[in-house]
Design an enzyme around this catalytic site. Structure first.
Site, PDB file in Angstrom:
ATOM      1  N   HIS A 217       0.901  -1.006  -0.031  1.00  0.00           N
ATOM      2  CA  HIS A 217      -0.049   0.133  -0.072  1.00  0.00           C
ATOM      3  C   HIS A 217       0.942   1.159   0.041  1.00  0.00           C
ATOM      4  CE1 HIS A 217      -2.583  -3.083   1.738  1.00  0.00           C
ATOM      5  NE2 HIS A 217      -3.426  -2.558   0.955  1.00  0.00           N
ATOM      6  N   GLY A 401     -11.763   8.009   2.969  1.00  0.00           N
ATOM      7  CA  GLY A 401     -12.845   7.065   3.309  1.00  0.00           C
ATOM      8  C   GLY A 401     -13.518   7.495   4.266  1.00  0.00           C
ATOM      9  N   THR A 441     -10.550   0.517   8.069  1.00  0.00           N
ATOM     10  CA  THR A 441     -10.864   0.610   9.492  1.00  0.00           C
ATOM     11  C   THR A 441     -11.783   1.142  10.225  1.00  0.00           C
ATOM     12  OG1 THR A 441      -8.504  -0.179   9.344  1.00  0.00           O
ATOM     13  CG2 THR A 441      -9.729   0.425  11.659  1.00  0.00           C
TER      14      THR A 441
HETATM   15  N1  ADP Z   1      -7.790  -1.607  16.078  1.00  0.00           N
HETATM   16  C1  ADP Z   1      -8.385  -0.323  16.206  1.00  0.00           C
HETATM   17  N2  ADP Z   1      -8.945   0.296  17.189  1.00  0.00           N
HETATM   18  C2  ADP Z   1      -9.443   1.491  17.046  1.00  0.00           C
HETATM   19  N3  ADP Z   1      -9.149   2.318  15.906  1.00  0.00           N
HETATM   20  C3  ADP Z   1      -8.254   1.984  15.212  1.00  0.00           C
HETATM   21  C4  ADP Z   1      -7.724   0.569  15.036  1.00  0.00           C
HETATM   22  N4  ADP Z   1      -6.818   0.458  14.235  1.00  0.00           N
HETATM   23  C5  ADP Z   1      -6.802   1.560  13.324  1.00  0.00           C
HETATM   24  N5  ADP Z   1      -7.567   2.571  14.143  1.00  0.00           N
HETATM   25  C6  ADP Z   1      -7.988   3.889  13.494  1.00  0.00           C
HETATM   26  O1  ADP Z   1      -8.404   3.906  12.219  1.00  0.00           O
HETATM   27  C7  ADP Z   1      -7.570   4.768  11.788  1.00  0.00           C
HETATM   28  C8  ADP Z   1      -7.439   4.589   9.983  1.00  0.00           C
HETATM   29  O2  ADP Z   1      -8.434   4.724   9.650  1.00  0.00           O
HETATM   30  P1  ADP Z   1      -8.538   4.227   8.044  1.00  0.00           P
HETATM   31  O3  ADP Z   1      -7.883   5.312   7.373  1.00  0.00           O
HETATM   32  O4  ADP Z   1      -9.928   3.771   7.671  1.00  0.00           O
HETATM   33  O5  ADP Z   1      -7.581   2.904   7.854  1.00  0.00           O
HETATM   34  P2  ADP Z   1      -7.064   1.943   6.975  1.00  0.00           P
HETATM   35  O6  ADP Z   1      -7.012   2.586   5.794  1.00  0.00           O
HETATM   36  O7  ADP Z   1      -5.780   1.476   7.802  1.00  0.00           O
HETATM   37  O8  ADP Z   1      -8.087   0.769   7.148  1.00  0.00           O
HETATM   38  C9  ADP Z   1      -6.298   5.093  12.406  1.00  0.00           C
HETATM   39  O9  ADP Z   1      -5.741   6.582  12.190  1.00  0.00           O
HETATM   40  C10 ADP Z   1      -6.843   4.658  13.856  1.00  0.00           C
HETATM   41  O10 ADP Z   1      -7.439   5.965  14.561  1.00  0.00           O
HETATM   42  O1  LIG Z   2      -5.898  -1.647   2.141  1.00  0.00           O
HETATM   43  C1  LIG Z   2      -6.372  -2.685   2.301  1.00  0.00           C
HETATM   44  C2  LIG Z   2      -7.367  -3.343   3.403  1.00  0.00           C
HETATM   45  O2  LIG Z   2      -6.760  -2.984   4.601  1.00  0.00           O
HETATM   46  P1  LIG Z   2      -7.371  -1.523   5.271  1.00  0.00           P
HETATM   47  O3  LIG Z   2      -6.885  -1.982   6.788  1.00  0.00           O
HETATM   48  O4  LIG Z   2      -8.822  -1.233   5.251  1.00  0.00           O
HETATM   49  O5  LIG Z   2      -6.404  -0.478   4.823  1.00  0.00           O
HETATM   50  C3  LIG Z   2      -6.256  -3.610   1.160  1.00  0.00           C
HETATM   51  O6  LIG Z   2      -5.726  -2.945   0.095  1.00  0.00           O
HETATM   52  C4  LIG Z   2      -5.708  -4.866   1.507  1.00  0.00           C
HETATM   53  O7  LIG Z   2      -6.726  -5.719   1.451  1.00  0.00           O
END
Ligand code: ADP
Ligand SMILES: O=C(COP(=O)(O)O)[C@@H](O)CO
Length: 580
Positions: A217, A401, A441
């Site tokens: 990524h 997101g 997330t």
């Molecule tokens: N296990 C967790 N519990 C609570 N918040 C989390 C956790 N892991 C990540 N986060 C939060 O999610 C945010 C990232 O969100 P998002 O951009 O949707 O993430 P990603 O692209 O990593 O899936 C982080 O900055 C953090 O605040």
């Molecule tokens: O980024 C992916 C999923 O992970 P996030 O934690 O939502 O960023 C993806 O490209 C790999 O499955």
């Protein structure tokens, strides 16, 4: 640089449309992704894989006879939502259960787990495997925290072959786990990737230098060296992976599948030059390379990089690896596939029903809509900055997101309010829309938070200060229970918990909701700023802990901005007209 796109936020959807249009022999589109367009062997376990877009041929290019039954396809670099995974799994289910396969990323884990639980509640035997092959993302003692990169392919391939061979769910699961344990990868990069519409790459590597330990990524590497020769690179990759021979394998005489993967803009002929030396090194170590793969198998847009995967075989895994398969991006042997005639099993989006609500709760629903509208405005205004913060140690998609999620939530809430919904139902509509459209997330966690507040306020009374404070407490409990982050891990929990405590204290001390919220929002703001001093222990940022020191957590910042923006709506007299 990604040059060819229309509206950047439509890129993933338009890419899926074009992929299905060009690969109809193998796949058809369903809500949330694609499934096979051919007849599967009846009563076999269905393998549903998935993840963010931007990694082709992972994941949709691996759907076809002998490989996956379906793929849930998220937005760029963001996990698909639980609803997407669920929809694809329902459409792919073949009578004897579903195995969900994905890379071990926080968003994927949250959404695939939610989908798994929902499928189980409906009586479908659903299991999951999170691939953890990237040796640079955590030390061996913490191998369950490792992320999945090109090793996705080996795990998915043998699990699918086991399913096709008629193995039951327990046996398919055991194969997938064994393959995951025996798959190790290590990657490097020379330039970062640039998402459609972005002006700069997610990260950059100085001219003449190579980042070591890359993910898929554009996450920064864990080290940097001068760019080596092709032979020296082969020596680095093989050398590292030979220090990581999985337990129980006699390395001196083992058979393995090497995969030299191109991450986007390192092309085949360069890879062949590197592979030449990889092959020599494996032979010198007494290892027998079986059915090697050189090419693009899991990419990261236009990132210039490569990774080496070693898949350590045993007889059963070797037979399953060699079994025939016919997917758009992975073919072997002869496969006869009959075209699908019917489309039974496809899950259409259903319109949610609106239960009856009292006038007080309907008025509360208007306040909810106003609060969400304020959240949308503040996210829109700060999306670029949230992306910038997230790119420092994460994947840069937090602003996009959050925008996708909150916009969908406002739309769904407006729909609910327009149909006479109470406060709880309006929050439930918004929660589902947020989680579904944002993915990632934060999408899963914000969906959970809104749902918990809905549970506390109900559809029969005006949502008062006590109910709202209880809802925020419920949101914190649900998020920590599900995401497992604690205070101090550098996540949005570092804002949510002090916010909850300040709000509860204010309400219990007799303050009005608006006054208690005001104090709590100030606490949240300070807590978000304080996350700059923390090292991340959860999520995408974790492997790059030191890079994130001095920068606050993106999810913590967006939460503090939102709760402050909501405060402004709490003392206003809000009507549907003003906010719909
Ligand atoms: N296990 C967790 N519990 C609570 N918040 C989390 C956790 N892991 C990540 N986060 C939060 O999610 C945010 C990232 O969100 P998002 O951009 O949707 O993430 P990603 O692209 O990593 O899936 C982080 O900055 C953090 O605040
Ligand atoms: O980024 C992916 C999923 O992970 P996030 O934690 O939502 O960023 C993806 O490209 C790999 O499955």
């Amino acid at each position: 640089m990604t040059r060819l796109f229309n509206e950047p936020s439509a890129f993933a959807d338009e890419m899926i449309e074009g992929f299905v249009a060009s690969h109809g022999r193998w796949v058809r589109r369903v809500s949330g992704g694609v499934v096979r367009n051919t007849k599967s062997t009846p009563d076999t376990v269905a393998l549903v894989i998935g993840g963010g877009s931007g990694h082709y041929p992972a994941f949709a290019g691996l759907v076809g006879q002998g490989l996956a039954h379906g793929a849930a396809m998220g937005n760029l670099f963001a996990s698909p939502s639980a609803q997407q995974v669920y929809n694809v799994a329902r459409a792919a289910h073949n009578g004897t259960g579903v195995l969900l396969g994905y890379g071990n990323y926080a968003g994927d884990v949250l959404h695939f787990t939610q989908a798994k639980e929902k499928l189980r509640r409906e009586g479908i035997d659903c299991r999951s495997i999170a691939v953890t092959d990237d040796v640079s993302s955590a030390p061996i003692e913490e191998h369950t925290k490792r992320r999945g990169i090109a090793g996705d392919l080996t795990v998915f391939k043998v699990a699918a072959a086991a399913a096709e061979a008629g193995y039951g769910m327990d046996a398919v699961m055991e194969i997938a786990e064994r393959a995951n344990h025996r798959t190790r990868s290590f990657g490097v990069a020379f330039t970062g990737c640039t998402l459609p519409g972005a002006e700069t790459p997610l990260f950059s590597v100085p001219e003449g230098r190579m980042a070591v330990g890359m993910g898929i990524h554009g996450e920064p590497g864990i080290g940097e060296t001068d760019i080596p020769t092709a032979d020296e690179l082969a020596e680095l990759l093989v050398g590292k992976l030979l220090t990581e021979v999985p337990d129980g394998i006699e390395a001196a005489s083992a058979r393995l599948v090497p995969i030299l993967n191109g991450l986007g803009s390192v092309k085949y002929e360069e890879l062949f030059v590197v592979y030449r030396r990889v092959a020599q090194l494996l032979a010198e170590a007494g290892l027998e390379a079986v059915d090697l793969q050189v090419g693009e198998l899991v990419t990261s847009f236009d990132m210039a990089g490569t990774s080496l995967t070693l898949f350590w075989l045993d007889d059963e895994l070797e037979a399953l690896w060699n079994a025939p398969a016919d997917a758009p991006a992975f073919r072997r042997g002869a496969v006869t596939a009959e075209a699908l005639e019917e489309t039974a099993g496809e899950t259409a989006d259903v319109e949610l029903s609106v239960p009856e609500a009292t006038a007080e709760s309907q008025a509360g629903a208007c306040r909810v809509l106003a609060a969400l509208g304020a959240a949308k405005d503040v996210v829109d205004a700060n999306a670029a900055e949230l992306g910038r913060i997230d790119a420092i140690a994460g994947d840069g998609d937090h602003g996009i997101g959050m925008e996708r999620g909150v916009r969908a939530a406002v739309q769904a809430a407006a729909d609910a309010v327009g149909r006479g919904a109470g406060a709880a139902t309006t929050l439930y509509f918004a929660a589902d829309a947020w989680a579904d459209k944002a993915g990632g997330t934060s999408g899963a966690l914000w969906g959970m938070a809104l749902r918990a507040v809905g549970d506390a306020v109900g559809d029969s009374k005006a949502p008062d200060a006590g109910a709202v404070a209880a809802g925020v407490a419920g949101a914190a409990a649900a998020i920590m229970d599900f995401g497992k982050a604690k205070v101090g891990d550098k996540t949005l929990v570092d804002v949510l918990v002090p916010f909850r405590d300040a709000l509860t204290a204010g309400v219990e001390g007799g303050k009005s909701l608006a006054d208690a919220w005001d104090v709590a929002a100030t606490t949240a703001q300070q807590a978000a700023e304080d996350t700059a001093n923390l090292l991340p222990l959860m999520g995408r940022a974790r492997p790059h802990a030191e890079k994130s020191l001095g920068t606050p957590d993106a999810g913590a910042v967006s939460m503090a901005l939102i709760v402050r923006a909501i405060h402004n709506t709490l003392s206003q007299n809000t009507t549907i007209k003003e906010n719909a």
